[in-house]
Enzyme design. Structure first.
Site, PDB file in Angstrom:
ATOM      1  N   GLY A  22      11.198  21.914 -52.194  1.00  0.00           N
ATOM      2  CA  GLY A  22      11.233  20.672 -52.967  1.00  0.00           C
ATOM      3  C   GLY A  22      12.444  19.796 -52.788  1.00  0.00           C
ATOM      4  O   GLY A  22      12.444  18.647 -53.250  1.00  0.00           O
TER       5      GLY A  22
ATOM      6  N   GLU B 172      12.062  28.278 -50.152  1.00  0.00           N
ATOM      7  CA  GLU B 172      10.927  27.799 -49.357  1.00  0.00           C
ATOM      8  C   GLU B 172      11.081  26.332 -48.962  1.00  0.00           C
ATOM      9  O   GLU B 172      10.196  25.522 -49.238  1.00  0.00           O
ATOM     10  CB  GLU B 172       9.627  27.961 -50.160  1.00  0.00           C
ATOM     11  CG  GLU B 172       9.287  29.379 -50.576  1.00  0.00           C
ATOM     12  CD  GLU B 172       8.012  29.449 -51.424  1.00  0.00           C
ATOM     13  OE1 GLU B 172       7.435  28.390 -51.760  1.00  0.00           O
ATOM     14  OE2 GLU B 172       7.607  30.565 -51.753  1.00  0.00           O
ATOM     15  N   PRO B 173      12.180  25.957 -48.323  1.00  0.00           N
ATOM     16  CA  PRO B 173      12.324  24.543 -47.968  1.00  0.00           C
ATOM     17  C   PRO B 173      11.395  24.165 -46.815  1.00  0.00           C
ATOM     18  O   PRO B 173      11.138  24.986 -45.932  1.00  0.00           O
ATOM     19  CB  PRO B 173      13.783  24.443 -47.526  1.00  0.00           C
ATOM     20  CG  PRO B 173      14.078  25.790 -46.960  1.00  0.00           C
ATOM     21  CD  PRO B 173      13.294  26.773 -47.796  1.00  0.00           C
ATOM     22  N   GLY B 174      10.893  22.972 -46.840  1.00  0.00           N
ATOM     23  CA  GLY B 174      10.065  22.476 -45.732  1.00  0.00           C
ATOM     24  C   GLY B 174      10.627  21.158 -45.231  1.00  0.00           C
ATOM     25  O   GLY B 174      11.304  21.089 -44.211  1.00  0.00           O
ATOM     26  N   ARG B 175      10.408  20.120 -46.032  1.00  0.00           N
ATOM     27  CA  ARG B 175      10.767  18.758 -45.644  1.00  0.00           C
ATOM     28  C   ARG B 175      12.223  18.609 -45.175  1.00  0.00           C
ATOM     29  O   ARG B 175      12.488  17.991 -44.150  1.00  0.00           O
ATOM     30  CB  ARG B 175      10.535  17.838 -46.851  1.00  0.00           C
ATOM     31  CG  ARG B 175      10.791  16.375 -46.565  1.00  0.00           C
ATOM     32  CD  ARG B 175      10.794  15.570 -47.877  1.00  0.00           C
ATOM     33  NE  ARG B 175       9.743  15.936 -48.767  1.00  0.00           N
ATOM     34  CZ  ARG B 175       8.571  15.312 -48.857  1.00  0.00           C
ATOM     35  NH1 ARG B 175       8.326  14.276 -48.101  1.00  0.00           N
ATOM     36  NH2 ARG B 175       7.658  15.713 -49.722  1.00  0.00           N
TER      37      ARG B 175
ATOM     38  N   CYS C  23      -9.718   1.264 -39.425  1.00  0.00           N
ATOM     39  CA  CYS C  23     -10.448   0.227 -40.157  1.00  0.00           C
ATOM     40  C   CYS C  23     -10.286   0.364 -41.666  1.00  0.00           C
ATOM     41  O   CYS C  23     -11.261   0.608 -42.389  1.00  0.00           O
ATOM     42  CB  CYS C  23     -11.911   0.302 -39.786  1.00  0.00           C
ATOM     43  SG  CYS C  23     -12.084   0.247 -38.017  1.00  0.00           S
TER      44      CYS C  23
ATOM     45  N   TYR D 238       5.387  16.810 -42.760  1.00  0.00           N
ATOM     46  CA  TYR D 238       4.152  16.244 -43.304  1.00  0.00           C
ATOM     47  C   TYR D 238       3.688  15.034 -42.495  1.00  0.00           C
ATOM     48  O   TYR D 238       3.130  14.085 -43.034  1.00  0.00           O
ATOM     49  CB  TYR D 238       4.319  15.889 -44.789  1.00  0.00           C
ATOM     50  CG  TYR D 238       4.816  17.074 -45.596  1.00  0.00           C
ATOM     51  CD1 TYR D 238       4.010  18.192 -45.777  1.00  0.00           C
ATOM     52  CD2 TYR D 238       6.096  17.106 -46.137  1.00  0.00           C
ATOM     53  CE1 TYR D 238       4.457  19.297 -46.479  1.00  0.00           C
ATOM     54  CE2 TYR D 238       6.561  18.206 -46.845  1.00  0.00           C
ATOM     55  CZ  TYR D 238       5.736  19.299 -47.014  1.00  0.00           C
ATOM     56  OH  TYR D 238       6.185  20.389 -47.716  1.00  0.00           O
TER      57      TYR D 238
HETATM   58  N1  LLP Z   1       6.652  25.974 -51.584  1.00  0.00           N
HETATM   59  C1  LLP Z   1       5.474  25.614 -52.122  1.00  0.00           C
HETATM   60  C2  LLP Z   1       4.763  26.576 -52.984  1.00  0.00           C
HETATM   61  C3  LLP Z   1       4.963  24.318 -51.873  1.00  0.00           C
HETATM   62  O1  LLP Z   1       3.804  23.969 -52.416  1.00  0.00           O
HETATM   63  C4  LLP Z   1       5.689  23.420 -51.046  1.00  0.00           C
HETATM   64  C5  LLP Z   1       5.166  22.086 -50.748  1.00  0.00           C
HETATM   65  C6  LLP Z   1       6.905  23.863 -50.494  1.00  0.00           C
HETATM   66  C7  LLP Z   1       7.370  25.135 -50.786  1.00  0.00           C
HETATM   67  C8  LLP Z   1       7.736  23.000 -49.602  1.00  0.00           C
HETATM   68  O2  LLP Z   1       8.226  21.887 -50.262  1.00  0.00           O
HETATM   69  P1  LLP Z   1       9.287  20.892 -49.556  1.00  0.00           P
HETATM   70  O3  LLP Z   1      10.575  21.666 -49.399  1.00  0.00           O
HETATM   71  O4  LLP Z   1       8.736  20.498 -48.246  1.00  0.00           O
HETATM   72  O5  LLP Z   1       9.385  19.770 -50.498  1.00  0.00           O
HETATM   73  N2  LLP Z   1       2.475  16.063 -48.177  1.00  0.00           N
HETATM   74  C9  LLP Z   1       3.514  15.733 -49.128  1.00  0.00           C
HETATM   75  C10 LLP Z   1       4.314  16.942 -49.555  1.00  0.00           C
HETATM   76  C11 LLP Z   1       3.464  18.059 -50.100  1.00  0.00           C
HETATM   77  C12 LLP Z   1       4.257  19.264 -50.527  1.00  0.00           C
HETATM   78  C13 LLP Z   1       3.368  20.423 -50.825  1.00  0.00           C
HETATM   79  N3  LLP Z   1       4.047  21.633 -51.172  1.00  0.00           N
HETATM   80  C14 LLP Z   1       4.410  14.662 -48.532  1.00  0.00           C
HETATM   81  O6  LLP Z   1       4.172  14.227 -47.414  1.00  0.00           O
HETATM   82  O7  LLP Z   1       5.327  14.180 -49.204  1.00  0.00           O
END
Ligand code: LLP
Length: 446
Positions: free
Chosen positions: A266, A303-306, A372, A401
């Protein structure tokens, strides 16, 4: 001429033949686009490495595993790079699980069942965080020997208990709790309020843990939380962790052994300002997450992603046409909402910069794709340097994403992906062809 915003160390301007030209690390993007075509996702491995290191450094005082959230960018080469950097993984589906195993060179699941043990070595740092895991997915994860299941309902617990008993495989379990903490982000990606579908309410948790503890093959081992994505403040993270810490104390008092706390992901990135100091941001986040847990002696899962891959990627697109309708000048590019849906879906504003710095004159434009729908835009009323047909643009912060949400809408084959490391640019996903897109279909007679 003032230079457009950059994303060091991933995307910076270099000079060649008297022109300022955008590079990914040391590779000029104009050349990469020439070689691999557009639209094209380009990622910087240096940037990803730097970001993972910042995480490890910020959390070095606590026992932790960075379980990169595969959904942000699930390309096998990106997963392999992250695994080499010591990351574990957060997966939400059997497909993501398989990607992680493949990226580590593990054989397909059916073979490993016979070979036993191979997946266990590859899967020991995987957490499964799906909202609705199917029995097949549970089975695959049990066979692979993942670290822990983050469960989200009593029914899911029953299903996992039945599955583990059938396979005679033990599993560690945690419940993802819903802490009822608001976080200021887009409503579609806020997950920590009681009205959201995610997790189990705190007041139900004690009873669920008691039930889980009675299941023969399951061992209660953790508490997990995830309050949403693209969160820029730190207070919601500490509020959520305070509640988790309270729960850990209560569960221990009830006799459960709670070894892990999964803080979810997050942490947001600054899509507008390229000058942010990421290590400083991560260390503020570390404070928010770890302070409430002090003295509990838990192993932390993150659990970092973004924030790991977002700024490390850009979507490179070529201008097809320009036109003016009424008062609006449109720049029509060859990428579209099927390639990067964030502007259409979350009103996200990604910075867009020219690959070759040319004009000093600026104008207000809409940058749109060929799909479109009026919702197919990357920017509206954006102040950009004058951009001509045939020129290249880079849409920044598209590493997370972007490709993972790409679709074939309008029967558009998905873009290619390239991973840069210093002077080398490797194709890590071929451009789809229209034959790939229609491969699973038949033209049946009715
Ligand atoms: N852990 C869980 C359980 C999650 O559901 C998520 C993201 C993450 C970790 C990773 O979160 P992050 O560190 O990336 O914020 N498509 C959307 C974002 C959807 C996020 C879904 N869950 C966007 O493009 O902003």
């Amino acid at each position: 001429m003032s230079e457009p915003p950059q994303r060091p160390p991933a995307f910076v301007y270099g000079s060649g033949r008297g022109q300022r030209s955008l590079c990914c690390e040391q590779v000029p993007l104009a050349k990469v686009a020439e070689r691999f075509g557009t639209p094209l996702y380009v990622y910087s491995s240096h940037s990803i490495r730097e970001r993972v290191r910042a995480f490890h450094q910020a959390f070095e005082k606590v026992e932790h595993t960075v379980c990169y959230s595969v959904k942000a960018n699930s390309n096998l080469s990106i997963l392999r790079l992250l695994s080499d950097l010591g990351c574990g993984f957060d997966v939400v589906s059997g497909g993501e699980l398989l990607r992680v195993l493949r990226s580590k060179g593990a054989p397909p699941l059916s073979r490993s069942v016979r070979q036993g043990g191979i997946h266990r070595r590859a899967a020991g740092n995987i957490v499964f965080s799906g909202v609705g895991e199917t029995v097949d997915e549970m089975e695959a994860a049990l066979r692979a020997g993942i670290l822990i299941f983050n469960l989200e309902s009593a029914s899911e617990l029953e299903a996992l208990a039945a599955c583990s008993a059938r396979l005679k495989r033990n599993a560690l379990v945690a419940f993802r709790v819903n802490p009822d903490v608001p976080a200021d982000t887009h409503p579609y990606i806020s997950t920590g309020l009681h009205e959201h579908k995610f997790g189990v309410p705190l007041h139900q948790a004690i009873e669920l843990y008691a039930r889980a503890a009675k299941m023969k093959y399951l061992q209660v081992a953790g508490v997990s939380v995830h309050i949403g994505s693209q969160i820029m403040e730190f207070a919601p993270f500490s509020a959520a962790m305070e509640r988790v810490a309270d729960l850990v104390r209560q569960l221990r008092a009830a006799g459960h052994s709670i070894e892990y706390v999964d803080a979810g992901g997050g942490l947001g990135i600054n899509y507008q300002d390229s000058s942010e100091d990421f290590p400083k941001r991560v260390s503020a986040y570390t404070q928010a997450v770890t302070k409430p847990l002090r003295g509990l002696g838990v192993k932390l899962l993150l659990e970092p992603g973004r924030c790991v891959v977002g700024p490390a990627g850009a979507l490179i697109t070529r201008v097809l046409y320009t036109k003016t309708n009424g008062a609006t000048k449109f720049i029509i590019v060859d990428a579209a909402m099927n390639d990067l849906i964030r502007p259409s879906l979350y009103q996200a504003e990604h910075q867009i910069i020219p690959v070759q710095v040319g004009h000093s004159r600026r104008e207000l434009v809409d940058v749109v794709g060929p799909v479109c729908e009026s919702g197919d835009f990357f920017a509206r009323g954006r102040d950009l340097p004058v951009t001509n047909e045939g020129e290249l643009l880079a849409i920044l912060d598209a590493g997370a994403y972007g490709m993972s949400l790409a679709s074939n809408y309008n029967s558009r084959p998905r873009a290619a992906e390239v991973l840069v490391n210093g002077k080398s640019a490797k194709l890590i996903r071929k451009r789809e062809t229209i034959s790939d897109v229609i491969r699973a279909e038949v033209a049946a007679l009715s």
